[in-house]
Design a protein around this motif. Structure first.
Motif, PDB file in Angstrom:
ATOM      1  N   SER A  28       0.821  -1.213   0.000  1.00  0.00           N
ATOM      2  CA  SER A  28       0.000   0.000   0.000  1.00  0.00           C
ATOM      3  C   SER A  28       0.856   1.265   0.000  1.00  0.00           C
ATOM      4  CB  SER A  28      -0.932   0.017   1.218  1.00  0.00           C
ATOM      5  OG  SER A  28      -0.155  -0.013   2.385  1.00  0.00           O
ATOM      6  N   PHE A  29       2.145   1.099  -0.233  1.00  0.00           N
ATOM      7  CA  PHE A  29       3.081   2.230  -0.240  1.00  0.00           C
ATOM      8  C   PHE A  29       3.875   2.096  -1.533  1.00  0.00           C
ATOM      9  CE2 PHE A  29       6.775   4.696   0.978  1.00  0.00           C
ATOM     10  CZ  PHE A  29       6.369   5.569   1.971  1.00  0.00           C
ATOM     11  N   PHE A  30       3.531   2.908  -2.519  1.00  0.00           N
ATOM     12  CA  PHE A  30       4.154   2.753  -3.843  1.00  0.00           C
ATOM     13  C   PHE A  30       5.270   3.759  -4.045  1.00  0.00           C
ATOM     14  CE2 PHE A  30       0.168   0.931  -6.181  1.00  0.00           C
ATOM     15  CZ  PHE A  30       0.256  -0.206  -5.411  1.00  0.00           C
ATOM     16  N   HIS A  31       6.402   3.278  -4.516  1.00  0.00           N
ATOM     17  CA  HIS A  31       7.544   4.141  -4.819  1.00  0.00           C
ATOM     18  C   HIS A  31       7.484   4.490  -6.305  1.00  0.00           C
ATOM     19  CE1 HIS A  31      11.698   5.615  -4.209  1.00  0.00           C
ATOM     20  NE2 HIS A  31      11.907   5.190  -5.448  1.00  0.00           N
ATOM     21  N   ILE A  32       7.337   5.769  -6.594  1.00  0.00           N
ATOM     22  CA  ILE A  32       7.154   6.203  -7.982  1.00  0.00           C
ATOM     23  C   ILE A  32       8.316   7.103  -8.385  1.00  0.00           C
ATOM     24  CG2 ILE A  32       5.576   7.384  -9.574  1.00  0.00           C
ATOM     25  CD1 ILE A  32       3.319   6.660  -7.484  1.00  0.00           C
ATOM     26  N   ASP A  33       9.118   6.627  -9.325  1.00  0.00           N
ATOM     27  CA  ASP A  33      10.297   7.373  -9.775  1.00  0.00           C
ATOM     28  C   ASP A  33       9.913   8.346 -10.875  1.00  0.00           C
ATOM     29  OD1 ASP A  33      12.443   6.162  -8.267  1.00  0.00           O
ATOM     30  OD2 ASP A  33      12.134   4.356  -9.464  1.00  0.00           O
ATOM     31  N   LEU A  34      10.354   9.590 -10.722  1.00  0.00           N
ATOM     32  CA  LEU A  34      10.135  10.604 -11.755  1.00  0.00           C
ATOM     33  C   LEU A  34      11.506  11.108 -12.194  1.00  0.00           C
ATOM     34  CD1 LEU A  34       6.951  11.433 -11.426  1.00  0.00           C
ATOM     35  CD2 LEU A  34       7.899  13.696 -11.370  1.00  0.00           C
ATOM     36  N   MET A  35      11.819  10.979 -13.472  1.00  0.00           N
ATOM     37  CA  MET A  35      13.148  11.404 -13.958  1.00  0.00           C
ATOM     38  C   MET A  35      12.954  12.394 -15.091  1.00  0.00           C
ATOM     39  SD  MET A  35      15.070   7.711 -14.183  1.00  0.00           S
ATOM     40  CE  MET A  35      14.814   6.414 -12.959  1.00  0.00           C
ATOM     41  N   ASP A  36      13.755  13.466 -15.075  1.00  0.00           N
ATOM     42  CA  ASP A  36      13.537  14.540 -16.059  1.00  0.00           C
ATOM     43  C   ASP A  36      14.534  14.528 -17.220  1.00  0.00           C
ATOM     44  OD1 ASP A  36      15.860  15.426 -14.855  1.00  0.00           O
ATOM     45  OD2 ASP A  36      15.124  17.435 -14.406  1.00  0.00           O
ATOM     46  N   GLY A  37      15.453  13.557 -17.249  1.00  0.00           N
ATOM     47  CA  GLY A  37      16.434  13.528 -18.339  1.00  0.00           C
ATOM     48  C   GLY A  37      17.540  14.562 -18.175  1.00  0.00           C
ATOM     49  N   HIS A  38      17.502  15.317 -17.067  1.00  0.00           N
ATOM     50  CA  HIS A  38      18.558  16.308 -16.788  1.00  0.00           C
ATOM     51  C   HIS A  38      19.335  15.911 -15.537  1.00  0.00           C
ATOM     52  CE1 HIS A  38      17.467  19.315 -19.780  1.00  0.00           C
ATOM     53  NE2 HIS A  38      16.228  18.935 -19.566  1.00  0.00           N
ATOM     54  N   TYR A  39      18.624  15.783 -14.436  1.00  0.00           N
ATOM     55  CA  TYR A  39      19.331  15.404 -13.204  1.00  0.00           C
ATOM     56  C   TYR A  39      19.943  14.013 -13.379  1.00  0.00           C
ATOM     57  CZ  TYR A  39      20.645  14.330  -8.505  1.00  0.00           C
ATOM     58  OH  TYR A  39      21.391  13.963  -7.412  1.00  0.00           O
ATOM     59  N   VAL A  40      19.197  13.142 -14.016  1.00  0.00           N
ATOM     60  CA  VAL A  40      19.722  11.809 -14.382  1.00  0.00           C
ATOM     61  C   VAL A  40      19.539  11.636 -15.889  1.00  0.00           C
ATOM     62  CG1 VAL A  40      19.398  10.576 -12.189  1.00  0.00           C
ATOM     63  CG2 VAL A  40      17.468  10.811 -13.753  1.00  0.00           C
ATOM     64  N   PRO A  41      20.418  10.862 -16.510  1.00  0.00           N
ATOM     65  CA  PRO A  41      20.312  10.719 -17.969  1.00  0.00           C
ATOM     66  C   PRO A  41      19.264   9.686 -18.373  1.00  0.00           C
ATOM     67  CG  PRO A  41      22.233   9.562 -17.159  1.00  0.00           C
ATOM     68  CD  PRO A  41      21.583  10.170 -15.949  1.00  0.00           C
ATOM     69  N   ASN A  42      18.037   9.880 -17.896  1.00  0.00           N
ATOM     70  CA  ASN A  42      16.969   8.937 -18.217  1.00  0.00           C
ATOM     71  C   ASN A  42      15.636   9.638 -17.981  1.00  0.00           C
ATOM     72  OD1 ASN A  42      15.787   6.532 -18.970  1.00  0.00           O
ATOM     73  ND2 ASN A  42      16.341   5.413 -17.116  1.00  0.00           N
ATOM     74  N   LEU A  43      14.594   9.122 -18.584  1.00  0.00           N
ATOM     75  CA  LEU A  43      13.255   9.666 -18.407  1.00  0.00           C
ATOM     76  C   LEU A  43      12.395   8.592 -17.758  1.00  0.00           C
ATOM     77  CD1 LEU A  43      13.018  11.123 -21.987  1.00  0.00           C
ATOM     78  CD2 LEU A  43      12.907  12.503 -19.897  1.00  0.00           C
ATOM     79  N   CYS A  44      11.501   9.023 -16.861  1.00  0.00           N
ATOM     80  CA  CYS A  44      10.659   8.016 -16.213  1.00  0.00           C
ATOM     81  C   CYS A  44       9.369   8.625 -15.712  1.00  0.00           C
ATOM     82  CB  CYS A  44      11.431   7.384 -15.058  1.00  0.00           C
ATOM     83  SG  CYS A  44      10.685   5.902 -14.395  1.00  0.00           S
ATOM     84  N   MET A  45       8.260   8.001 -16.046  1.00  0.00           N
ATOM     85  CA  MET A  45       6.938   8.265 -15.474  1.00  0.00           C
ATOM     86  C   MET A  45       6.509   9.713 -15.322  1.00  0.00           C
ATOM     87  SD  MET A  45       6.282   5.455 -12.658  1.00  0.00           S
ATOM     88  CE  MET A  45       6.186   3.767 -13.151  1.00  0.00           C
ATOM     89  N   PRO A  46       5.678  10.170 -16.203  1.00  0.00           N
ATOM     90  CA  PRO A  46       5.128  11.510 -16.020  1.00  0.00           C
ATOM     91  C   PRO A  46       4.196  11.554 -14.804  1.00  0.00           C
ATOM     92  CG  PRO A  46       4.179  10.428 -17.956  1.00  0.00           C
ATOM     93  CD  PRO A  46       5.186   9.491 -17.387  1.00  0.00           C
TER      94      PRO A  46
END
Ligand code: DX5
Ligand code: ZN
Length: 221
Positions: A28-46
């Motif tokens: 019941s506790f979901f970890h949701i990664d948000l990546m902007d392609g700047h802080y890390v070199p990847n994009l993830c989940m809007p």
């Protein structure tokens, strides 16, 4: 011990079904990664992933880990989307205190994230403002990496700081947590384990059973 499945590990083609199975298994506790392609070199989940999950399952706690260069820009939208916990990287802004305050003022739990190459005592000036600390045990940006050596000692050090200041922030461990590391993490003082491919996803017996195994092994239920 809180099981925090990392939704970046869901199969995009069966995302809704994976979420349903996580809930059926008791997570019941979901970890949701948000990546902007700047802080890390990847994009993830809007952000709309958070919104869609919270509108269908309001009882779920949405723990959003933002790997972005300008965390302040996201706080209002995270609140609107229904985020409950928000953690940003301590080196992603010059204004850590202001950002923590903004998250708390928006009514969410606030945390900072510490990378494997950063000192643990960086959190000292902000301890009274922290609801939780996310300790990375891999370099951020990609799911499926292995837990880095020295991670357990770092949890112990963070736990030591928590005791020294009589603080109550929760300790969340993110990256490469498997069954070999889960129990030692608990013994070192972790409260929340982010679980990915090694414990919950990609398991032969499926997500529901994997969540139940987590509770049996780590919570004795
Ligand atoms: C890495 C992410 C993690 C990751 C965890 O940047 O922050 O949350 O998805 O999943 P595993 O442990 O499978 O890598
Ligand atoms: Zn994460």
């Amino acid at each position: 011990m809180i099981n925090a499945p990392s939704l970046a590990n869901c199969n995009c083609l069966s995302f809704g079904q994976d979420v349903k199975e996580l809930i059926e298994g008791g997570a019941s506790f979901f970890h949701i990664d948000l990546m902007d392609g700047h802080y890390v070199p990847n994009l993830c989940m809007p952000l709309n992933y958070v919104k869609d999950i919270k509108s269908q399952y309001p009882e779920v706690t949405a723990d959003v880990h933002i790997m972005v260069s300008n965390p302040m820009d996201y706080i209002g939208r995270l609140k609107q989307a229904g985020a409950d916990y928000v953690a940003f990287h301590i080196d992603s802004t010059n204004f850590v205190r202001r950002t923590l305050n903004a998250i708390r003022e928006a009514g969410m739990k606030a945390g900072v994230v510490i990378n494997p190459s950063q000192r643990i005592d960086l959190i000292e000036p902000y301890i009274s403002l922290l609801d939780y600390v996310v300790l990375m045990t891999v370099e951020p940006g990609y799911a499926g990496q292995r837990f880095l050596e020295g991670g357990l000692e770092r949890i112990q050090e963070l736990n030591g700081l928590r005791s020294k200041y009589k603080a109550e922030f929760l300790i969340e461990i993110d990256g490469g947590v498997d069954y070999a590391y889960a129990m030692p993490c608990k013994e070192m003082g972790a409260d929340i384990l982010v679980t990915g491919i090694y414990m919950i996803f990609n398991q032969d017996d499926g997500i529901v059973e994997a969540c139940r195994r987590f509770d049996r092994c780590l919570n004795g239920v």
